[in-house]
Scaffold this motif. Structure first.
Motif, PDB file in Angstrom:
ATOM      1  N   ASN A  98      41.154  34.844  42.683  1.00 35.89           N
ATOM      2  CA  ASN A  98      40.051  34.981  43.636  1.00 35.89           C
ATOM      3  C   ASN A  98      38.742  34.721  42.899  1.00 35.89           C
ATOM      4  O   ASN A  98      38.236  35.590  42.197  1.00 35.89           O
ATOM      5  CB  ASN A  98      40.056  36.380  44.244  1.00 35.89           C
ATOM      6  N   GLY A  99      38.226  33.523  43.043  1.00 38.44           N
ATOM      7  CA  GLY A  99      37.011  33.160  42.343  1.00 38.44           C
ATOM      8  C   GLY A  99      36.721  31.692  42.501  1.00 38.44           C
ATOM      9  O   GLY A  99      37.063  31.071  43.514  1.00 38.44           O
ATOM     10  N   TYR A 100      36.098  31.130  41.474  1.00 42.21           N
ATOM     11  CA  TYR A 100      35.693  29.723  41.482  1.00 42.21           C
ATOM     12  C   TYR A 100      36.481  28.989  40.400  1.00 42.21           C
ATOM     13  O   TYR A 100      36.333  29.258  39.207  1.00 42.21           O
ATOM     14  CB  TYR A 100      34.189  29.624  41.210  1.00 42.21           C
ATOM     15  N   TRP A 101      37.347  28.103  40.836  1.00 38.04           N
ATOM     16  CA  TRP A 101      38.195  27.330  39.922  1.00 38.04           C
ATOM     17  C   TRP A 101      38.572  26.046  40.665  1.00 38.04           C
ATOM     18  O   TRP A 101      39.640  25.955  41.262  1.00 38.04           O
ATOM     19  CB  TRP A 101      39.434  28.138  39.561  1.00 38.04           C
ATOM     20  N   GLU A 103      39.700  23.102  40.075  1.00 33.86           N
ATOM     21  CA  GLU A 103      40.958  22.404  39.819  1.00 33.86           C
ATOM     22  C   GLU A 103      42.140  23.071  40.513  1.00 33.86           C
ATOM     23  O   GLU A 103      43.142  22.415  40.808  1.00 33.86           O
ATOM     24  CB  GLU A 103      41.229  22.334  38.309  1.00 33.86           C
ATOM     25  N   ARG A 104      42.032  24.362  40.769  1.00 31.79           N
ATOM     26  CA  ARG A 104      43.092  25.094  41.466  1.00 31.79           C
ATOM     27  C   ARG A 104      42.813  25.202  42.969  1.00 31.79           C
ATOM     28  O   ARG A 104      43.602  25.794  43.709  1.00 31.79           O
ATOM     29  CB  ARG A 104      43.236  26.504  40.890  1.00 31.79           C
ATOM     30  N   GLY A 105      41.687  24.693  43.412  1.00 32.35           N
ATOM     31  CA  GLY A 105      41.322  24.817  44.815  1.00 32.35           C
ATOM     32  C   GLY A 105      40.665  26.140  45.156  1.00 32.35           C
ATOM     33  O   GLY A 105      40.499  26.468  46.334  1.00 32.35           O
ATOM     34  N   ALA A 106      40.273  26.921  44.145  1.00 29.62           N
ATOM     35  CA  ALA A 106      39.621  28.220  44.365  1.00 29.62           C
ATOM     36  C   ALA A 106      38.114  28.004  44.476  1.00 29.62           C
ATOM     37  O   ALA A 106      37.491  27.505  43.537  1.00 29.62           O
ATOM     38  CB  ALA A 106      39.941  29.179  43.226  1.00 29.62           C
ATOM     39  N   GLN A 107      37.533  28.407  45.614  1.00 31.49           N
ATOM     40  CA  GLN A 107      36.126  28.124  45.874  1.00 31.49           C
ATOM     41  C   GLN A 107      35.398  29.318  46.483  1.00 31.49           C
ATOM     42  O   GLN A 107      34.455  29.140  47.240  1.00 31.49           O
ATOM     43  CB  GLN A 107      36.018  26.930  46.841  1.00 31.49           C
ATOM     44  N   LEU A 108      35.818  30.538  46.167  1.00 32.67           N
ATOM     45  CA  LEU A 108      35.118  31.696  46.726  1.00 32.67           C
ATOM     46  C   LEU A 108      33.657  31.674  46.263  1.00 32.67           C
ATOM     47  O   LEU A 108      33.381  31.597  45.065  1.00 32.67           O
ATOM     48  CB  LEU A 108      35.802  32.997  46.321  1.00 32.67           C
ATOM     49  N   PRO A 109      32.710  31.746  47.191  1.00 30.63           N
ATOM     50  CA  PRO A 109      31.315  31.436  46.854  1.00 30.63           C
ATOM     51  C   PRO A 109      30.663  32.380  45.871  1.00 30.63           C
ATOM     52  O   PRO A 109      29.792  31.954  45.100  1.00 30.63           O
ATOM     53  CB  PRO A 109      30.604  31.465  48.212  1.00 30.63           C
ATOM     54  N   THR A 110      31.029  33.668  45.855  1.00 28.65           N
ATOM     55  CA  THR A 110      30.416  34.576  44.889  1.00 28.65           C
ATOM     56  C   THR A 110      31.409  35.029  43.816  1.00 28.65           C
ATOM     57  O   THR A 110      31.165  36.002  43.108  1.00 28.65           O
ATOM     58  CB  THR A 110      29.762  35.793  45.577  1.00 28.65           C
ATOM     59  N   CYS A 111      32.533  34.319  43.721  1.00 29.50           N
ATOM     60  CA  CYS A 111      33.449  34.409  42.578  1.00 29.50           C
ATOM     61  C   CYS A 111      34.319  35.661  42.523  1.00 29.50           C
ATOM     62  O   CYS A 111      34.937  35.917  41.484  1.00 29.50           O
ATOM     63  CB  CYS A 111      32.692  34.268  41.246  1.00 29.50           C
ATOM     64  N   PHE A 113      37.027  38.555  45.017  1.00 30.04           N
ATOM     65  CA  PHE A 113      37.719  38.723  46.297  1.00 30.04           C
ATOM     66  C   PHE A 113      36.914  39.533  47.298  1.00 30.04           C
ATOM     67  O   PHE A 113      37.324  39.686  48.451  1.00 30.04           O
ATOM     68  CB  PHE A 113      39.126  39.273  46.094  1.00 30.04           C
ATOM     69  N   LYS A 114      35.728  39.984  46.907  1.00 23.53           N
ATOM     70  CA  LYS A 114      34.845  40.645  47.860  1.00 23.53           C
ATOM     71  C   LYS A 114      34.386  39.682  48.954  1.00 23.53           C
ATOM     72  O   LYS A 114      34.012  40.122  50.053  1.00 23.53           O
ATOM     73  CB  LYS A 114      33.633  41.248  47.137  1.00 23.53           C
ATOM     74  N   ASP A 115      34.405  38.377  48.689  1.00 24.12           N
ATOM     75  CA  ASP A 115      34.093  37.414  49.747  1.00 24.12           C
ATOM     76  C   ASP A 115      35.064  37.561  50.913  1.00 24.12           C
ATOM     77  O   ASP A 115      34.692  37.359  52.075  1.00 24.12           O
ATOM     78  CB  ASP A 115      34.163  35.980  49.203  1.00 24.12           C
ATOM     79  N   LEU A 116      36.323  37.882  50.618  1.00 24.42           N
ATOM     80  CA  LEU A 116      37.332  38.008  51.666  1.00 24.42           C
ATOM     81  C   LEU A 116      36.985  39.143  52.623  1.00 24.42           C
ATOM     82  O   LEU A 116      37.123  39.023  53.841  1.00 24.42           O
ATOM     83  CB  LEU A 116      38.712  38.253  51.052  1.00 24.42           C
ATOM     84  N   LEU A 376      49.839  39.423  40.032  1.00 27.47           N
ATOM     85  CA  LEU A 376      48.632  39.936  39.399  1.00 27.47           C
ATOM     86  C   LEU A 376      47.422  39.429  40.183  1.00 27.47           C
ATOM     87  O   LEU A 376      47.199  38.216  40.271  1.00 27.47           O
ATOM     88  CB  LEU A 376      48.547  39.466  37.941  1.00 27.47           C
ATOM     89  N   ASN A 377      46.667  40.343  40.757  1.00 32.61           N
ATOM     90  CA  ASN A 377      45.463  39.969  41.492  1.00 32.61           C
ATOM     91  C   ASN A 377      44.310  39.840  40.507  1.00 32.61           C
ATOM     92  O   ASN A 377      43.803  40.836  39.989  1.00 32.61           O
ATOM     93  CB  ASN A 377      45.146  41.014  42.565  1.00 32.61           C
ATOM     94  N   ILE A 378      43.908  38.600  40.257  1.00 31.05           N
ATOM     95  CA  ILE A 378      42.684  38.342  39.496  1.00 31.05           C
ATOM     96  C   ILE A 378      41.556  38.441  40.513  1.00 31.05           C
ATOM     97  O   ILE A 378      41.283  37.512  41.275  1.00 31.05           O
ATOM     98  CB  ILE A 378      42.734  36.969  38.802  1.00 31.05           C
ATOM     99  N   THR A 379      40.917  39.603  40.540  1.00 27.37           N
ATOM    100  CA  THR A 379      39.978  39.920  41.612  1.00 27.37           C
ATOM    101  C   THR A 379      38.657  39.162  41.498  1.00 27.37           C
ATOM    102  O   THR A 379      37.874  39.158  42.451  1.00 27.37           O
ATOM    103  CB  THR A 379      39.692  41.425  41.628  1.00 27.37           C
ATOM    104  N   GLY A 380      38.403  38.546  40.365  1.00 26.72           N
ATOM    105  CA  GLY A 380      37.188  37.750  40.213  1.00 26.72           C
ATOM    106  C   GLY A 380      37.293  36.866  38.991  1.00 26.72           C
ATOM    107  O   GLY A 380      37.839  37.256  37.961  1.00 26.72           O
ATOM    108  N   GLY A 381      36.765  35.657  39.116  1.00 26.01           N
ATOM    109  CA  GLY A 381      36.797  34.745  37.974  1.00 26.01           C
ATOM    110  C   GLY A 381      36.003  33.483  38.251  1.00 26.01           C
ATOM    111  O   GLY A 381      35.638  33.175  39.389  1.00 26.01           O
ATOM    112  N   GLY A 382      35.731  32.758  37.176  1.00 25.89           N
ATOM    113  CA  GLY A 382      35.032  31.484  37.293  1.00 25.89           C
ATOM    114  C   GLY A 382      33.532  31.590  37.397  1.00 25.89           C
ATOM    115  O   GLY A 382      32.856  30.596  37.684  1.00 25.89           O
TER     116      GLY A 382
END
Length: 431
Positions: A98-101, A103-111, A113-116, A376-382
């Motif tokens: 859950n974040g910005y990556w 190449e993996r298609g991850a585009q959560l705007p504030t990086c 899982f709180k965006d969800l 494993l929930n990576i709750t924020g990254g990128g």
């Protein structure tokens, strides 16, 4: 708001204690009957892993408590992490990133899982919502600030000063989003105390935190996305927790979509010493001293008022899933963050580092078997990657309050906010 989808609500709210059922107006937080504290939960017309036709977060709209959806909102990205699994002793490790990556298609705007949760809460609101009042240690405020800016939903966000480092966006915030910053040694607990009072102002409403079904079900889309990718539920679900809202949401989502006879994922919740209120409550120990709220690496996990003992809260979901809470220290979390970036090629947040470190320790201790299917929930990254890729604008506080001085406290903050709001209304009427 943009991207409005008309239609009646496709779910009912049910009290976890007494079973009373409610039609939702988008703002209900609690059961009106007198009994033990208890969560409301959602009951949907549809169950199972069937999803909508859209992509991203609102692909799961049939299992979200929303009256409207928004276009182009990303969702979780789930992938198998074989190399990382081998490094910590697991054969079947999957990661929900859950974040910005890109190449993996991850585009959560504030990086994170709180965006969800932010977009789900906004999608739950009535057509003419009050001003939502939201305290945050940083990540939640960032998510709501940007979602509310994009769709012009009035919000009042209360954060301690260190949270400002998380408040950087692709454009300035809309004036309907007001940021109150508590300077000095103020903590997340102080922000919560202030927000409790500010929510009583006319035209304002507490967003509700863990009591808001939008938050829990929005965060629960991590489990929905995993079940879709895996074709089943994981054996063990691992997440760093402050309040435990995300883990509760994942558990509730698993209950909705599991096949007949399929066991629920065992929850492994992770906290960051020396401040671990949920771990202390689970062990029956005394709460950590207040001054330790400043010491963990993962400040987003410092919630002094987690929903441990209320019906449907952390204690109940741990018992139902056969779960546990583990703690890890700052040094181990930093090492785990470095390991993830080395193996996977992307930076992760301190909370995610706490979860990875605690999982690795649980494997070494024999608490998680090598052959378990682990999510494993990576709750924020990128965040570092996003800062390299995009030009981000720091948010401007609407009000900064010194904390503490001789006269400052939650009541004083409320008075200052009320005075500013009165002035803003008078100014608007004079134009």
């Amino acid at each position: 708001m943009s991207g409005v989808r008309p239609g009646t609500r496709h779910y009912t709210l049910v009290c976890s204690s007494c079973g009373t059922r409610y039609e939702d107006d988008g703002l209900v937080l609690d059961c009106s009957r007198r009994h033990e504290p208890a969560f409301l939960r959602t009951e949907y017309e549809r169950t199972g892993t069937r999803v909508g036709e859209s992509t991203g977060l609102f692909r799961h709209a049939p299992l979200l408590p929303v009256a409207q959806t928004f276009p182009e909102v990303p969702g979780p990205v789930v992938h198998r992490a074989e190399r990382l699994g081998r490094r910590i002793g697991l054969d079947r490790l999957w990661v929900a990133f859950n974040g910005y990556w890109p190449e993996r298609g991850a585009q959560l705007p504030t990086c994170t899982f709180k965006d969800l949760e932010a977009y789900t809460v906004l999608g739950r609101l009535p057509a003419e919502p009050p001003v939502l009042v939201i305290p945050s240690a940083g990540n939640t405020a960032a998510a709501f600030a940007w979602a509310a800016t994009r769709h012009r939903v009035p919000c009042l966000l209360v954060v301690p000063a260190p949270a400002l480092e998380r408040m950087r966006f692709p454009a300035p915030l809309d004036p309907c989003v007001r940021l109150v910053v508590l300077d000095g040694p103020a903590t997340y607990s102080d922000a919560i105390a202030c927000a409790d009072l500010l929510a009583r102002l006319p035209g304002h409403h507490a967003e509700g935190g863990c009591r808001n079904v939008g938050r829990r079900d929005g965060l629960g889309t991590v489990m929905l996305a995993a079940a879709e990718a895996l074709g089943r539920l994981p054996d063990t679900y691992v997440q760093a927790v402050g309040s435990g809202t995300g883990a509760i949401g994942a558990h509730e989502a698993a209950r909705r979509v599991r096949a007949d006879g399929e066991p629920l994922p065992r929850l492994l919740m992770c906290q960051n010493t020396p401040f671990a209120p949920l771990y202390d409550a689970w062990r029956g120990a005394a709460l950590a001293p207040a001054h330790r709220e400043h010491e963990p690496l993962a400040r987003e996990l410092t919630n002094r008022r987690p929903p441990f003992s209320l019906r449907g809260g952390v204690r109940d979901v741990l018992a139902e899933s056969g779960g546990a809470i583990r703690c890890t220290d700052n040094e181990s979390a930093l090492a785990a963050m470095a390991l993830f970036e080395e193996v996977e090629g992307i930076d992760i947040e301190p909370g995610a580092g706490v979860a990875l470190a605690a999982l690795a320790e649980a494997v070494r201790a024999g608490r998680v078997r090598r052959d378990e299917l682990v999510l494993l929930n990576i709750t924020g990254g990128g965040r570092a990657r996003q800062a390299r890729d995009l030009a981000l604008v720091p948010a401007e506080p609407w009000l900064r309050v010194p904390w503490p001085d001789r006269d400052t406290g939650p009541l004083t903050v409320t008075a200052q906010v009320e005075r500013l709001l009165t002035g803003a209304v008078a100014g608007a009427e004079g134009r």
